[in-house]
Design a protein around this motif. Structure first.
Motif, PDB file in Angstrom:
ATOM      1  N   PHE A   1      38.568  46.068  29.470  1.00 38.37           N
ATOM      2  CA  PHE A   1      37.484  45.186  29.853  1.00 38.37           C
ATOM      3  C   PHE A   1      38.572  43.873  30.096  1.00 38.37           C
ATOM      4  O   PHE A   1      39.213  43.808  29.171  1.00 38.37           O
ATOM      5  CB  PHE A   1      36.358  44.868  28.758  1.00 38.37           C
ATOM      6  CG  PHE A   1      35.352  43.723  29.235  1.00 38.37           C
ATOM      7  CD1 PHE A   1      34.744  43.856  30.544  1.00 38.37           C
ATOM      8  CD2 PHE A   1      34.627  43.118  28.234  1.00 38.37           C
ATOM      9  CE1 PHE A   1      34.044  42.779  31.000  1.00 38.37           C
ATOM     10  CE2 PHE A   1      33.731  42.214  28.719  1.00 38.37           C
ATOM     11  CZ  PHE A   1      33.376  41.986  30.013  1.00 38.37           C
ATOM     12  N   ALA A   2      38.237  43.130  31.119  1.00 41.91           N
ATOM     13  CA  ALA A   2      38.795  42.014  31.207  1.00 41.91           C
ATOM     14  C   ALA A   2      38.043  40.879  32.130  1.00 41.91           C
ATOM     15  O   ALA A   2      37.114  41.479  32.630  1.00 41.91           O
ATOM     16  CB  ALA A   2      40.328  42.415  32.246  1.00 41.91           C
ATOM     17  N   VAL A   3      38.171  39.825  31.611  1.00 47.01           N
ATOM     18  CA  VAL A   3      37.447  38.525  32.277  1.00 47.01           C
ATOM     19  C   VAL A   3      38.535  37.690  32.894  1.00 47.01           C
ATOM     20  O   VAL A   3      39.453  37.186  32.359  1.00 47.01           O
ATOM     21  CB  VAL A   3      36.636  38.009  31.040  1.00 47.01           C
ATOM     22  CG1 VAL A   3      35.952  36.672  31.580  1.00 47.01           C
ATOM     23  CG2 VAL A   3      35.441  38.944  30.485  1.00 47.01           C
ATOM     24  N   ALA A   4      38.143  37.435  34.318  1.00 50.14           N
ATOM     25  CA  ALA A   4      39.134  36.444  34.725  1.00 50.14           C
ATOM     26  C   ALA A   4      38.384  35.259  35.750  1.00 50.14           C
ATOM     27  O   ALA A   4      37.226  35.587  35.795  1.00 50.14           O
ATOM     28  CB  ALA A   4      40.052  37.458  35.729  1.00 50.14           C
ATOM     29  N   ARG A   5      39.023  34.430  35.664  1.00 45.98           N
ATOM     30  CA  ARG A   5      38.111  33.125  36.185  1.00 45.98           C
ATOM     31  C   ARG A   5      38.326  33.145  37.801  1.00 45.98           C
ATOM     32  O   ARG A   5      39.582  33.677  37.948  1.00 45.98           O
ATOM     33  CB  ARG A   5      38.766  31.699  35.765  1.00 45.98           C
ATOM     34  CG  ARG A   5      40.015  31.367  36.174  1.00 45.98           C
ATOM     35  CD  ARG A   5      40.243  29.741  35.770  1.00 45.98           C
ATOM     36  NE  ARG A   5      40.420  29.500  34.315  1.00 45.98           N
ATOM     37  CZ  ARG A   5      41.522  29.904  33.612  1.00 45.98           C
ATOM     38  NH1 ARG A   5      42.413  30.284  34.319  1.00 45.98           N
ATOM     39  NH2 ARG A   5      41.441  29.491  32.300  1.00 45.98           N
ATOM     40  N   VAL A   6      37.882  32.739  38.577  1.00 45.07           N
ATOM     41  CA  VAL A   6      38.094  32.510  40.052  1.00 45.07           C
ATOM     42  C   VAL A   6      38.137  30.888  40.327  1.00 45.07           C
ATOM     43  O   VAL A   6      37.219  30.208  40.193  1.00 45.07           O
ATOM     44  CB  VAL A   6      36.723  33.099  40.664  1.00 45.07           C
ATOM     45  CG1 VAL A   6      36.926  32.548  42.293  1.00 45.07           C
ATOM     46  CG2 VAL A   6      36.411  34.525  40.324  1.00 45.07           C
ATOM     47  N   ASP A   7      39.421  30.729  40.778  1.00 37.69           N
ATOM     48  CA  ASP A   7      39.477  29.337  41.128  1.00 37.69           C
ATOM     49  C   ASP A   7      40.165  29.268  42.221  1.00 37.69           C
ATOM     50  O   ASP A   7      40.100  30.077  43.412  1.00 37.69           O
ATOM     51  CB  ASP A   7      40.557  28.860  39.818  1.00 37.69           C
ATOM     52  CG  ASP A   7      41.626  29.538  39.454  1.00 37.69           C
ATOM     53  OD1 ASP A   7      42.049  30.375  40.425  1.00 37.69           O
ATOM     54  OD2 ASP A   7      42.168  29.260  38.416  1.00 37.69           O
ATOM     55  N   THR A   8      41.017  28.392  42.614  1.00 38.94           N
ATOM     56  CA  THR A   8      41.784  27.958  43.818  1.00 38.94           C
ATOM     57  C   THR A   8      42.586  29.290  44.397  1.00 38.94           C
ATOM     58  O   THR A   8      42.522  29.662  45.280  1.00 38.94           O
ATOM     59  CB  THR A   8      42.739  26.962  43.890  1.00 38.94           C
ATOM     60  OG1 THR A   8      41.857  25.824  43.141  1.00 38.94           O
ATOM     61  CG2 THR A   8      43.391  26.415  45.307  1.00 38.94           C
TER      62      THR A   8
ATOM     63  N   SER B   1      43.109  32.861  43.008  1.00 35.64           N
ATOM     64  CA  SER B   1      42.694  34.020  41.872  1.00 35.64           C
ATOM     65  C   SER B   1      43.638  35.135  41.846  1.00 35.64           C
ATOM     66  O   SER B   1      43.652  36.020  40.953  1.00 35.64           O
ATOM     67  CB  SER B   1      41.246  34.294  42.015  1.00 35.64           C
ATOM     68  OG  SER B   1      40.532  33.079  42.100  1.00 35.64           O
ATOM     69  N   PHE B   2      44.442  35.527  42.760  1.00 38.22           N
ATOM     70  CA  PHE B   2      45.431  36.539  42.556  1.00 38.22           C
ATOM     71  C   PHE B   2      46.422  36.497  41.769  1.00 38.22           C
ATOM     72  O   PHE B   2      47.579  36.287  42.268  1.00 38.22           O
ATOM     73  CB  PHE B   2      45.828  37.098  44.298  1.00 38.22           C
ATOM     74  CG  PHE B   2      46.570  38.367  44.378  1.00 38.22           C
ATOM     75  CD1 PHE B   2      45.743  39.428  43.850  1.00 38.22           C
ATOM     76  CD2 PHE B   2      47.871  38.344  44.553  1.00 38.22           C
ATOM     77  CE1 PHE B   2      46.643  40.503  43.867  1.00 38.22           C
ATOM     78  CE2 PHE B   2      48.516  39.511  44.680  1.00 38.22           C
ATOM     79  CZ  PHE B   2      47.878  40.817  44.351  1.00 38.22           C
ATOM     80  N   SER B   3      46.061  36.180  40.362  1.00 38.13           N
ATOM     81  CA  SER B   3      47.291  35.858  39.510  1.00 38.13           C
ATOM     82  C   SER B   3      46.633  36.724  37.969  1.00 38.13           C
ATOM     83  O   SER B   3      45.595  36.203  37.721  1.00 38.13           O
ATOM     84  CB  SER B   3      47.370  34.480  39.680  1.00 38.13           C
ATOM     85  OG  SER B   3      48.142  33.963  38.268  1.00 38.13           O
ATOM     86  N   GLU B   4      47.732  36.917  37.418  1.00 33.67           N
ATOM     87  CA  GLU B   4      47.489  37.336  35.892  1.00 33.67           C
ATOM     88  C   GLU B   4      47.072  36.341  34.934  1.00 33.67           C
ATOM     89  O   GLU B   4      46.440  36.606  34.047  1.00 33.67           O
ATOM     90  CB  GLU B   4      48.707  38.216  35.374  1.00 33.67           C
ATOM     91  CG  GLU B   4      48.809  39.461  35.753  1.00 33.67           C
ATOM     92  CD  GLU B   4      49.525  39.597  37.326  1.00 33.67           C
ATOM     93  OE1 GLU B   4      49.924  38.504  37.744  1.00 33.67           O
ATOM     94  OE2 GLU B   4      49.617  40.638  37.553  1.00 33.67           O
ATOM     95  N   LYS B   5      47.721  35.009  35.643  1.00 31.73           N
ATOM     96  CA  LYS B   5      47.294  34.032  34.615  1.00 31.73           C
ATOM     97  C   LYS B   5      45.805  33.658  34.687  1.00 31.73           C
ATOM     98  O   LYS B   5      45.649  32.905  33.752  1.00 31.73           O
ATOM     99  CB  LYS B   5      47.998  32.655  35.355  1.00 31.73           C
ATOM    100  CG  LYS B   5      49.459  32.719  35.044  1.00 31.73           C
ATOM    101  CD  LYS B   5      50.269  31.693  35.613  1.00 31.73           C
ATOM    102  CE  LYS B   5      51.751  31.669  35.699  1.00 31.73           C
ATOM    103  NZ  LYS B   5      52.443  30.726  36.291  1.00 31.73           N
ATOM    104  N   ASP B   6      45.361  33.826  35.662  1.00 29.13           N
ATOM    105  CA  ASP B   6      43.810  33.758  35.716  1.00 29.13           C
ATOM    106  C   ASP B   6      42.984  34.804  34.756  1.00 29.13           C
ATOM    107  O   ASP B   6      41.559  34.608  34.580  1.00 29.13           O
ATOM    108  CB  ASP B   6      43.144  33.817  37.166  1.00 29.13           C
ATOM    109  CG  ASP B   6      43.461  32.540  37.945  1.00 29.13           C
ATOM    110  OD1 ASP B   6      43.445  31.655  37.176  1.00 29.13           O
ATOM    111  OD2 ASP B   6      43.966  32.656  39.139  1.00 29.13           O
ATOM    112  N   ILE B   7      43.623  35.730  34.528  1.00 23.36           N
ATOM    113  CA  ILE B   7      42.677  36.425  33.090  1.00 23.36           C
ATOM    114  C   ILE B   7      42.509  35.871  31.877  1.00 23.36           C
ATOM    115  O   ILE B   7      43.613  35.342  31.136  1.00 23.36           O
ATOM    116  CB  ILE B   7      43.420  37.867  33.038  1.00 23.36           C
ATOM    117  CG1 ILE B   7      43.677  38.765  34.332  1.00 23.36           C
ATOM    118  CG2 ILE B   7      43.182  38.692  31.921  1.00 23.36           C
ATOM    119  CD1 ILE B   7      44.428  39.957  34.162  1.00 23.36           C
ATOM    120  N   VAL B   8      41.397  35.356  31.664  1.00 23.80           N
ATOM    121  CA  VAL B   8      40.883  34.941  30.432  1.00 23.80           C
ATOM    122  C   VAL B   8      41.025  35.830  29.034  1.00 23.80           C
ATOM    123  O   VAL B   8      41.684  35.415  28.032  1.00 23.80           O
ATOM    124  CB  VAL B   8      39.361  34.529  30.460  1.00 23.80           C
ATOM    125  CG1 VAL B   8      38.910  33.879  29.235  1.00 23.80           C
ATOM    126  CG2 VAL B   8      39.598  33.496  31.553  1.00 23.80           C
ATOM    127  N   ALA B   9      40.868  36.933  29.350  1.00 19.97           N
ATOM    128  CA  ALA B   9      40.744  37.940  27.908  1.00 19.97           C
ATOM    129  C   ALA B   9      40.715  39.187  28.741  1.00 19.97           C
ATOM    130  O   ALA B   9      39.938  39.705  29.704  1.00 19.97           O
ATOM    131  CB  ALA B   9      39.623  37.810  27.083  1.00 19.97           C
TER     132      ALA B   9
END
Lengths: 211, 471
Positions: free
Chosen positions: A60-67, A69-77
């Protein structure tokens, strides 16, 4: 006698063959752009529900959608649950805490790069090789890319379930509902053309069929 | 069809022509066809009859084998019972006769003591009163010599006599007291003798009772050895009863094993993983099942070593020293496995609580997670069950042995029933085919009723002409 030995050997081999993976991989994209940031509490509910449905060896992974989003940095957990039940419980609690922190500290972003997030989700889940792959998109599906970002890319969504959650109507949608319908249709076409299955769940009280 | 009806200008005429032709052909073919049908019916009848006889023979052979198996099992069981009864008698005799010398000595001592006390308790007659003679002597002296002062002498004598009387009475009372004391001392000895004799009587009664039981068993054993039908009938019905009773107990044991399985399958996932599969089954489930199977096996070996069951003759035939070692080894393994199960049952409860707490947290119900005041009761109950069930499953060996032994007889009886039914069916089929042949000949004759009637009429006319000619 020889044939019997052969049959026994075959049965033994069959029983020792590596089993097909039956685990589930879920990647959830949470839109934090603009006014949709206010909906994040609902996203937390869905995450908790998803956590309760997942079991050992699931991912399970949760990622944010921002400017962008194609980045591992956007994965929250992110978590691949252990084989042992006690460890799974600990991991779920830790995951819930990480999400809680994100919900409390999330900032609204200026642009919305859903396609980038979807690409990241596909890449992440393909890497984990789960038996079932599901991408949850918690967004109004209104993509708003910053200048210079190219997202006109072909996907390979074969074997993926893409579920759009809580697709809220924008003010402009109220004025012209065709915009909303067109938006949904475009996403559906995009997903199905890439080989994936598309679903929309707007009633968050009826999440039973989510996974 | 049109061709058939078109051989003459009129279809009706064509049909009639065809009928006549067919009937004529059938009439001429009649003897051959009849012979063929009857021969085929007879052949099938013989075939099925042979089959039926063969199956009946197999049934008889099986019944005989079943009878022999039943008698052998009954003989063995009776031998065991008689052996056990003799063991008990031996034990009683050994226990009681070994202490018989002590018992005899105790009785002799008691009797000696009683005799001694009794002889001492004999009543001594009091001394004859001497003063009578003295008084008469004094009286004679007084009257003969006319002496004065006799009165004072008499007074002295009187005084002495009173004193002597008192002393004699005191001695008499003392002697009586001693005698009573001696008699009192005898009472416990009498009681002891009574108790000892009662015990001896009880043992003798027990031996007599056992001898009656042995007589009964020996009578039954003789019936079995003589191959009597009554013995076979009793053994057969007993075997069926044992089969159903043992099957019932086995079902209960399976229920216990299932509960045991559910107690340890979940925490097993902590050891071997919750999702790994082996042969399509969860490894944790297989591990739990293996533990239960090992426990049952250990229970079987324990029962065998204790000579309660006799499923494995090798274990029963082991030297006593080795057997006792085996008892301790199997018991130790069983105890360790029971302890492991108790631990796993505890782990199960811990996991359950952990899972409930996580679920409550994910639902947002923080308060529910802390509500576990009386959970120790279920935890203790689960641990107790986890520890006791392996030992309880040990006793499965007894119904299992009975089930296995009675299964032979029951399967034999079922097979006899099946063979008997098959034999009957084959015989019926044989008879049926023979009768079917006859029926088919009659059906064949149905469309030929006109030529047959004609032929019969001719035959009758010929017969009447011949009769007239003879007359």
């Amino acid at each position: 006698m020889k044939s019997l030995a052969l049959v026994l050997f075959g049965v033994l081999l069959a029983s020792c063959s590596p089993p097909q993976s039956t685990n589930t991989g879920v990647y959830m994209l949470v839109d934090t752009s603009g006014t949709y940031r206010d909906e994040i509490q609902k996203a937390q509910q869905i995450i908790r529900y998803t956590l309760s449905r997942l079991d050992a060896t699931d991912t399970f992974a949760v990622a944010r959608v921002d400017t962008g989003s194609f980045s591992e940095k956007d994965i929250v957990a992110k978590m691949t649950f252990d084989d042992r039940p006690s460890t799974v419980n600990r991991q779920k609690r830790l995951f819930a805490e990480q999400v809680e922190t994100f919900v409390n500290e999330a900032q609204s972003s200026a642009y919305t790069d859903i396609t980038g997030g979807l690409l990241q989700a596909v890449e992440y889940l393909n890497e984990k090789h789960p038996g079932e792959k599901t991408v949850l998109i918690f967004s109004d599906l209104k993509e708003d890319l910053q200048d210079g970002y190219i997202r006109d890319i072909d996907f390979d969504l074969d074997g993926f379930d893409i579920i759009a959650l809580n697709v809220t109507k924008l003010r402009s949608d109220n004025v012209d509902p065709r915009e909303y319908l067109t938006r949904l249709e475009q996403w559906q076409t995009k997903v199905e053309k890439s080989g994936g299955k598309w679903r929309v769940i707007n009633d968050l009280d009826g999440l039973e069929g989510l996974l | 069809m049109n061709f058939l009806l078109g051989i003459t200008p009129s279809p009706v005429l064509s049909a009639l022509l065809w009928i006549v032709l067919v009937v004529t052909a059938l009439y001429f073919a009649r003897p051959t066809v009849h012979q063929f049908i009857l021969a085929a019916g007879e052949a099938l009848h013989k075939m099925f009859r042979t089959g039926s006889l063969s199956v009946a023979h197999a049934e008889r052979a099986l019944a005989e084998r079943n009878r022999q198996v039943l008698l052998a099992a009954g003989r063995e069981a009776k031998e065991r019972i008689v052996e056990r009864e003799f063991d008990r008698i031996n034990e009683t005799v050994r226990k009681d006769l070994s202490s018989f010398s002590a018992l005899h000595r105790s009785l002799s001592e008691s009797i000696n003591r009683i005799e001694k006390d009794h002889s001492q308790a004999v009543e001594v007659p009091p001394d004859p009163p001497g003063w009578v003679k003295a008084v008469s002597a004094v009286a004679e002296l007084d009257s003969k010599d006319n002496r004065l002062g006799v009165g004072s002498v008499l007074a002295d004598i009187h005084k002495s006599l009173i004193k002597a009387h008192k002393e004699a009475m005191a001695a008499y009372h003392e002697a009586s007291g001693k005698r009573h004391a001696l008699l009192r001392k005898m009472r416990p000895d009498w009681r002891q003798i009574q108790q000892t004799l009662g015990k001896v009587g009880k043992n003798v009664d027990s031996l007599l009772g056992r001898s009656v039981t042995i007589d009964r068993h020996m009578q039954e054993y003789e019936d079995i050895v003589k191959d009597e039908d009554r013995a076979v009938s009793i053994l057969s019905s007993s075997s069926l009863v044992y089969f159903f009773v043992s099957a019932l107990v086995m079902a209960v044991a399976i229920g216990g094993a299932t509960i045991n399985f559910s107690l340890i399958a979940r925490p097993m996932a902590e050891m071997v993983g919750g999702t790994s599969l082996a042969g399509g089954f969860r490894t944790a489930d297989i591990a739990a099942l293996v533990i239960i199977m090992v426990e049952i096996s250990m229970g079987l070996f324990l029962m065998e070593s204790l000579r309660i069951t006799r499923l494995f003759p090798v274990i029963g035939a082991l030297p006593d020293k080795m057997r006792v070692r085996m008892i301790w080894i199997t018991f130790t393994i069983l105890f360790l496995l029971a302890s492991v199960e108790a631990g796993l049952a505890f782990m199960r409860e811990v996991l359950l609580q952990d899972e409930l707490a996580t679920s409550a947290l994910l639902r947002g119900d923080i308060d529910i997670a802390a509500n576990g005041e009386y959970m120790w009761i279920t935890t203790a109950a689960q641990m107790g069950m986890g520890f006791i069930l392996p030992f309880a499953l040990t006793f499965v060996a007894i119904p299992l042995e009975t089930f296995v032994h009675s299964l032979r007889t029951v399967v034999g009886l079922l097979a006899i029933g099946v063979l008997r039914s098959v034999s009957l069916l084959l015989r019926l089929l044989g008879k049926g085919f023979r009768n079917l042949g006859k029926l088919l000949t009659h059906i064949y004759d149905l469309p030929l009723f006109i030529p047959l009637w004609w032929a019969a009429r001719d035959h009758n006319n010929e017969n009447s002409d011949l009769t007239e000619a003879r007359l």
